[in-house]
Motif scaffolding. Structure first.
Motif, short mmCIF file in Angstrom:
data_model
loop_
_atom_site.label_atom_id
_atom_site.label_comp_id
_atom_site.label_asym_id
_atom_site.label_seq_id
_atom_site.Cartn_x
_atom_site.Cartn_y
_atom_site.Cartn_z
N HIS A 126 0.82 -1.21 0.00
CA HIS A 126 0.00 0.00 0.00
C HIS A 126 0.86 1.26 0.00
CE1 HIS A 126 -3.89 -1.93 0.26
NE2 HIS A 126 -3.43 -2.72 1.21
N GLY A 127 2.15 1.11 -0.23
CA GLY A 127 3.02 2.26 -0.36
C GLY A 127 3.61 2.79 0.92
N THR A 128 3.35 2.13 2.03
CA THR A 128 3.90 2.57 3.31
C THR A 128 5.35 2.12 3.44
OG1 THR A 128 1.72 2.42 4.36
CG2 THR A 128 3.62 2.50 5.82
N THR A 129 6.22 3.06 3.72
CA THR A 129 7.64 2.72 3.90
C THR A 129 8.13 3.03 5.31
OG1 THR A 129 8.29 4.88 3.01
CG2 THR A 129 8.20 3.02 1.46
N ALA A 130 7.31 3.70 6.12
CA ALA A 130 7.69 3.99 7.51
C ALA A 130 6.44 4.18 8.35
CB ALA A 130 8.57 5.22 7.59
N VAL A 131 6.53 3.78 9.61
CA VAL A 131 5.46 4.01 10.57
C VAL A 131 6.08 4.50 11.88
CG1 VAL A 131 3.93 2.26 9.57
CG2 VAL A 131 5.45 1.64 11.46
N VAL A 132 5.30 5.26 12.61
CA VAL A 132 5.70 5.69 13.96
C VAL A 132 4.76 4.99 14.93
CG1 VAL A 132 6.07 7.62 15.51
CG2 VAL A 132 6.46 7.91 13.04
N THR A 133 5.29 4.04 15.68
CA THR A 133 4.44 3.21 16.52
C THR A 133 4.61 3.54 18.00
OG1 THR A 133 3.76 0.93 17.00
CG2 THR A 133 6.12 1.33 16.77
N ASP A 134 3.54 3.36 18.72
CA ASP A 134 3.54 3.45 20.17
C ASP A 134 3.24 2.06 20.71
OD1 ASP A 134 3.02 3.78 22.86
OD2 ASP A 134 1.27 5.07 22.59
N PRO A 135 4.22 1.38 21.32
CA PRO A 135 4.00 0.01 21.79
C PRO A 135 3.35 -0.06 23.17
CG PRO A 135 6.27 0.61 22.19
CD PRO A 135 5.62 1.80 21.51
N HIS A 136 2.45 0.88 23.44
CA HIS A 136 1.89 0.88 24.79
C HIS A 136 0.93 -0.28 25.04
CE1 HIS A 136 -1.69 3.85 23.87
NE2 HIS A 136 -2.03 2.61 23.60
N LEU A 142 16.17 9.59 1.08
CA LEU A 142 16.14 8.15 0.86
C LEU A 142 15.25 7.84 -0.34
CD1 LEU A 142 15.76 6.60 4.45
CD2 LEU A 142 17.83 6.74 3.05
N ALA A 143 15.67 6.83 -1.09
CA ALA A 143 14.87 6.41 -2.24
C ALA A 143 13.76 5.47 -1.76
CB ALA A 143 15.74 5.75 -3.28
N ASP A 144 12.92 6.00 -0.86
CA ASP A 144 11.70 5.33 -0.42
C ASP A 144 10.58 5.90 -1.29
OD1 ASP A 144 13.29 4.22 1.49
OD2 ASP A 144 12.31 5.15 3.21
N LEU A 145 10.16 5.13 -2.26
CA LEU A 145 9.30 5.67 -3.31
C LEU A 145 8.09 4.78 -3.55
CD1 LEU A 145 12.18 6.52 -5.80
CD2 LEU A 145 11.04 8.11 -4.22
N THR A 146 6.96 5.43 -3.77
CA THR A 146 5.72 4.75 -4.12
C THR A 146 5.35 5.14 -5.54
OG1 THR A 146 4.95 4.73 -1.82
CG2 THR A 146 3.29 4.48 -3.53
N VAL A 165 1.62 0.54 -8.09
CA VAL A 165 2.18 -0.48 -8.97
C VAL A 165 3.55 -0.95 -8.52
CG1 VAL A 165 0.83 0.23 -10.97
CG2 VAL A 165 3.04 1.30 -10.57
N GLN A 166 4.29 -0.10 -7.82
CA GLN A 166 5.60 -0.48 -7.30
C GLN A 166 5.90 0.27 -6.02
OE1 GLN A 166 8.45 0.34 -10.45
NE2 GLN A 166 8.45 -1.79 -11.14
N VAL A 167 6.73 -0.34 -5.17
CA VAL A 167 7.23 0.32 -3.97
C VAL A 167 8.73 0.04 -3.86
CG1 VAL A 167 7.09 0.53 -1.46
CG2 VAL A 167 5.01 0.08 -2.78
N TYR A 168 9.49 1.11 -3.65
CA TYR A 168 10.94 0.99 -3.47
C TYR A 168 11.30 1.39 -2.04
CZ TYR A 168 11.48 0.56 -8.53
OH TYR A 168 11.42 0.13 -9.84
N LYS A 169 12.17 0.58 -1.42
CA LYS A 169 12.68 0.92 -0.09
C LYS A 169 14.20 1.01 -0.18
CE LYS A 169 12.35 1.76 4.28
NZ LYS A 169 13.55 2.61 4.18
#
Length: 589
Positions: A109-119, A339-343, A354-358
């Motif tokens: 779905h194009g997500t290359t990063a998330v900010v998570t709270d592990p509470h 960074l070449a983090d591309l959707t 159609v493509q995702v690059y990390k």
């Protein structure tokens, strides 16, 4: 030579045209988040970084014409390159699967990063839960950044598996993946100058990190005090007026669309030149079905555009704004040095990915092209689950200390408050009082059972608006203390559902007449499954169908709605192991 310096030299050499790039995306149309426009050019990538953008054949660019060549060159004509998408606030545990399965779901779905709270897991396991999540996310082709749990438990009214003080979490700021202090849910504590709340905020500020907020409905002087304490974001705005009030006070507003809370439609008007730079997208909590069938941050962008938002502005909100806020200065844009983090999408309206690059590496291809040497018919690059410390893994699979229950354990002759659900929301209303279950009036018994320390504490109340006509529904995923919460049409059904849940070491159970109609086993801390996302989705849908067949209100999610009933920081009424709690008045009733 220092490895970092060597990498920098390589990038500069490619940018200056002295060396060929590893990859050049030729004839690309890309989103420029700085100008708010689409631009054309050749994108040169090396060492996982965009080294430069040159002029495509026949395409006009600003400045001197620059031509790039690479060891590999791909024609991107007819496609649009966007920066990788970023979820500004999520609890990975809410996906109900291990982080590796979550990554498999959101990368396409194009997500290359998330900010998570592990509470969620921290409320069960304390710092061991934070350690578990940090190990379980290391090395994934998805950057997982952390905000440290600020409220474990959420408030002193909760009974969780752990109590985290400022000294317990301070050490984690040494890790570069830790970006700050997660949602400060105890806004009453902040406004009333609670020392532990303020110590946690101060530690984050001293380390130069961000502090997230969680203050639904807060306004006036209390909002001023909350923001003055150093809290810079809010993801609880349910209407445009509240959002604008918080933006006016300097906060960034996270526009949220998750499984239980649906705020996007109300807040899309913020996506204008006047407010959009103060907005980010987040999902907060997202169940498997939504991840698989609706999408992630791409869904928010797609719906915003369909509602009339400018596509480039929506993409910027879902990428660059979060990167800028959290000081992730090397991502969120298609530009040299990022960074070449591309959707890659076919157009900005449908946003079909159609493509995702990390880091310049192809990790997802809709057509299954074997461009990177590791993608085939499966479309997604193979992802190896990170190794987890054995003792941590054992501890995560053994978190239940409650005893088994009898029907009589739920008997209660007292008058208890009735909590009313709200369709499509996680807020609740006051619906009077009751002394008994009245199925014909949609008044059900609801209970929260302490499961971490074996105290035997059981809080009892009543629920209206849930719609169950027979049986019981139980889950160990109950925010944020994650005790067992169960709703039922009889005490016997409630006992059966809780006992099955305990046998399974956590999860979801739908029961009626002594028969288990649906269940999801969440063996990792009672929160996440060891199974694949597809398996959990199938089990969850079977359980959801079973709950609906028993009469559960179709306008609410049977499990997400239930799980939020135990979070004593969202108005108006909640239920904990001690009974029904009035959030506004801060007292049990």
């Amino acid at each position: 030579m220092d490895q970092g310096l060597q990498k920098k030299k390589k990038i500069i050499a490619v940018a200056a045209g002295r060396e060929p790039a590893d990859l050049v995306m030729k004839n690309a149309t890309f989103v420029n988040v700085f100008t708010g426009k689409l631009q054309e050019g050749d994108i040169a990538i090396t060492q996982g970084v965009i080294a430069g953008i040159g002029s495509s054949a026949g395409a006009g660019t600003t400045g001197d014409a620059v031509s790039y060549h690479g060891r590999r060159e791909i024609d991107m004509a007819g496609r649009v390159i966007c920066p990788g998408l970023i979820d500004a606030h999520i609890h990975l545990e809410s996906s109900l699967v291990a982080p590796v399965e979550f990554a498999k779901a959101v990368i396409p779905h194009g997500t290359t990063a998330v900010v998570t709270d592990p509470h969620e897991i921290a409320n069960v396991m304390g710092t061991a839960g934070i350690d578990y999540m940090m190990e379980a996310t290391r090395g994934l082709p998805l950057d997982v950044f952390f905000m440290l749990p600020s409220c474990v438990p959420a408030t002193p009214m909760d009974e969780s598996g752990a109590l985290l003080s400022s000294s317990d979490i301070k050490k984690y700021y040494r890790d570069p993946r830790v970006l700050g202090l997660a949602e400060m849910m105890d806004f009453f504590g902040v406004v009333k100058e609670d020392e532990q709340c303020l110590l946690k905020i101060d530690d984050a500020e001293v380390c130069g990190r961000k502090i997230d907020g969680h203050a639904p409905g807060l306004s006036g002087k209390d909002l001023n005090a909350y923001v003055a304490a150093g809290i810079s974001t809010d993801h609880e705005c349910a209407d445009i007026d509240e959002a604008i009030a918080k933006i006016e006070r300097g906060q960034m507003v996270m526009i949220r669309e998750g499984t239980a809370a649906h705020n996007l439609d109300a807040l899309i008007p913020l996506l204008t030149s006047g407010y959009a730079d103060r907005c980010m997208f987040c999902s907060d909590d997202k169940h498997p079905s939504d991840l698989l069938h609706k999408g992630h941050i791409d869904e928010l962008i797609r719906r915003s555009v369909a509602a009339g938002a400018d596509p480039v502005l929506a993409i910027k909100t879902g990428s660059f704004n979060a990167a800028r806020h959290f000081q992730l200065n090397d991502r969120g844009a298609v530009a040299p040095g990022y960074l070449a983090d591309l959707t890659v999408v076919d157009d900005l309206e449908d946003l079909n990915i159609v493509q995702v690059y990390k880091n310049g590496r192809l990790v997802f291809d809709e057509a299954g092209n074997d461009v990177s040497g590791s993608i085939g018919a499966g479309q997604l690059v193979d992802i190896v689950p990170p190794a987890i410390n054995k003792s941590l893994d054992i501890a995560a699979h053994d978190t239940f200390r409650n005893h088994f229950f009898l029907e009589k354990d739920f008997h209660d002759s007292g008058t208890r408050a009735v909590i009313g659900t709200v369709d499509g929301e996680i807020t609740t209303t006051r619906q009077g009082f009751s002394q008994s279950i009245q199925v014909d009036k949609d008044i059900l018994k609801v209970a929260v059972i302490e499961r971490h320390h074996g105290t035997g504490h059981v809080g009892i109340g009543y629920l209206n608006g849930y719609g169950l006509r027979s049986g019981a529904v139980a889950t160990s995923f109950s925010h944020d203390s994650h005790n067992i919460i169960v709703v039922g049409t009889s005490d016997g059904d409630m006992a059966l559902a809780v006992n099955r849940l305990t046998e399974n070491r956590g999860g979801i159970v739908v029961e009626s007449g002594g028969e288990i109609l649906g269940e999801v086993k969440l063996g990792i801390a009672g929160l996440m499954s060891d199974e694949s996302l597809e398996t959990v989705d199938l089990e969850l849908e079977t359980a959801r169908t079973a709950a609906r067949s028993l009469g559960v209100n179709p306008e609410i999610d049977p499990f997400m709605t239930l799980s939020f009933l135990s979070l004593p920081v969202i108005p108006e009424l909640r239920i904990t192991t001690r009974g029904v709690f009035d959030v506004t008045e801060q007292k049990y009733i």
